[in-house]
Design a protein around this motif. Structure first.
Motif, PDB file in Angstrom:
ATOM      1  N   GLU A 138       0.988   1.155  -7.189  1.00 49.73           N
ATOM      2  CA  GLU A 138       0.782   2.491  -6.621  1.00 49.73           C
ATOM      3  C   GLU A 138      -0.693   2.886  -6.690  1.00 49.73           C
ATOM      4  OE1 GLU A 138       4.070   5.615  -7.344  1.00 49.73           O
ATOM      5  OE2 GLU A 138       4.288   4.165  -8.989  1.00 49.73           O
ATOM      6  N   LEU A 139      -1.317   2.596  -7.825  1.00 43.00           N
ATOM      7  CA  LEU A 139      -2.748   2.885  -7.961  1.00 43.00           C
ATOM      8  C   LEU A 139      -3.554   2.074  -6.949  1.00 43.00           C
ATOM      9  CD1 LEU A 139      -3.191   2.990 -11.846  1.00 43.00           C
ATOM     10  CD2 LEU A 139      -3.268   4.927 -10.271  1.00 43.00           C
ATOM     11  N   GLN A 140      -3.189   0.814  -6.785  1.00 44.41           N
ATOM     12  CA  GLN A 140      -3.889  -0.049  -5.827  1.00 44.41           C
ATOM     13  C   GLN A 140      -3.756   0.492  -4.408  1.00 44.41           C
ATOM     14  OE1 GLN A 140      -5.686  -3.092  -6.539  1.00 44.41           O
ATOM     15  NE2 GLN A 140      -6.387  -2.668  -4.463  1.00 44.41           N
ATOM     16  N   ASN A 141      -2.553   0.930  -4.053  1.00 44.31           N
ATOM     17  CA  ASN A 141      -2.334   1.490  -2.718  1.00 44.31           C
ATOM     18  C   ASN A 141      -3.169   2.752  -2.499  1.00 44.31           C
ATOM     19  OD1 ASN A 141      -0.535  -0.535  -2.043  1.00 44.31           O
ATOM     20  ND2 ASN A 141       1.270   0.648  -2.634  1.00 44.31           N
TER      21      ASN A 141
ATOM     22  N   TYR B 176      -5.935   3.519  -4.068  1.00 43.87           N
ATOM     23  CA  TYR B 176      -7.335   3.090  -4.025  1.00 43.87           C
ATOM     24  C   TYR B 176      -7.674   2.529  -2.642  1.00 43.87           C
ATOM     25  CZ  TYR B 176     -11.608   0.498  -4.970  1.00 43.87           C
ATOM     26  OH  TYR B 176     -12.891   0.014  -4.915  1.00 43.87           O
ATOM     27  N   ASN B 177      -6.817   1.671  -2.109  1.00 39.90           N
ATOM     28  CA  ASN B 177      -7.052   1.097  -0.778  1.00 39.90           C
ATOM     29  C   ASN B 177      -7.105   2.176   0.296  1.00 39.90           C
ATOM     30  OD1 ASN B 177      -7.153  -1.485  -1.846  1.00 39.90           O
ATOM     31  ND2 ASN B 177      -5.013  -1.938  -1.393  1.00 39.90           N
ATOM     32  N   ALA B 178      -6.200   3.157   0.212  1.00 40.05           N
ATOM     33  CA  ALA B 178      -6.201   4.260   1.175  1.00 40.05           C
ATOM     34  C   ALA B 178      -7.506   5.051   1.078  1.00 40.05           C
ATOM     35  CB  ALA B 178      -4.995   5.175   0.945  1.00 40.05           C
ATOM     36  N   PHE B 179      -7.974   5.278  -0.137  1.00 38.99           N
ATOM     37  CA  PHE B 179      -9.226   5.991  -0.344  1.00 38.99           C
ATOM     38  C   PHE B 179     -10.398   5.225   0.277  1.00 38.99           C
ATOM     39  CE2 PHE B 179     -13.110   6.496  -2.845  1.00 38.99           C
ATOM     40  CZ  PHE B 179     -13.331   7.854  -2.696  1.00 38.99           C
ATOM     41  N   ILE B 180     -10.460   3.921   0.023  1.00 38.38           N
ATOM     42  CA  ILE B 180     -11.549   3.097   0.560  1.00 38.38           C
ATOM     43  C   ILE B 180     -11.515   3.102   2.086  1.00 38.38           C
ATOM     44  CG2 ILE B 180     -12.432   0.728   0.723  1.00 38.38           C
ATOM     45  CD1 ILE B 180     -13.077   2.189  -1.923  1.00 38.38           C
ATOM     46  N   ASN B 181     -10.326   2.957   2.653  1.00 36.10           N
ATOM     47  CA  ASN B 181     -10.202   2.980   4.128  1.00 36.10           C
ATOM     48  C   ASN B 181     -10.656   4.309   4.705  1.00 36.10           C
ATOM     49  OD1 ASN B 181      -9.303   0.337   4.327  1.00 36.10           O
ATOM     50  ND2 ASN B 181      -7.157   0.918   4.104  1.00 36.10           N
TER      51      ASN B 181
END
Length: 124
Positions: A109-112, A114-119
């Protein structure tokens, strides 16, 4: 700048200066605002800014050219990155992990998130 009670003001100012270096608002080998200029901008005592500058100079992020002023070091970006990274890993990340554990948030969940934030940052 609004200061919090969780951390000494001079360290909060140091974080601000490091952020400006990382964002390249303050560039390597270029002069930064003087102690007095910074104190006026931030509405703090010049002694507090002087303490910040001494702290950052001790970390080789800035240096003083006598009679001219303070400058971002040649490798100021790398040094500021290392300082901020160390502080994050030692102080902030354990708080995030504790909260994630208490709320039963998985690494996935944290990874998801984080990825959404980076995108989102890439699109901005």
């Amino acid at each position: 700048m609004e200061f919090n009670n969780q951390q000494p003001i001079y360290l909060q100012i140091a974080e601000l200066i490091c952020e400006k270096i990382l964002l390249k608002t303050f560039r390597e080998d270029e002069r930064i605002p003087s102690v007095r200029e910074m104190a006026v901008q931030l509405e703090v005592n010049p002694n507090t800014v002087m303490r910040t500058f001494e702290f950052l100079q001790g970390k080789d992020i800035i240096n003083n050219k006598r009679g001219v002023g303070y400058f971002v070091s040649t490798d100021g970006i790398a040094k500021a990155t290392a300082l901020r990274k160390s502080e994050f890993l030692d102080e902030e990340l354990p708080k995030i992990f504790r909260t994630a554990h208490l709320l039963n948030i998985s690494i996935e969940e944290l990874q998801n998130q984080y990825n959404a934030f980076i995108n989102k940052q890439k699109g901005a």
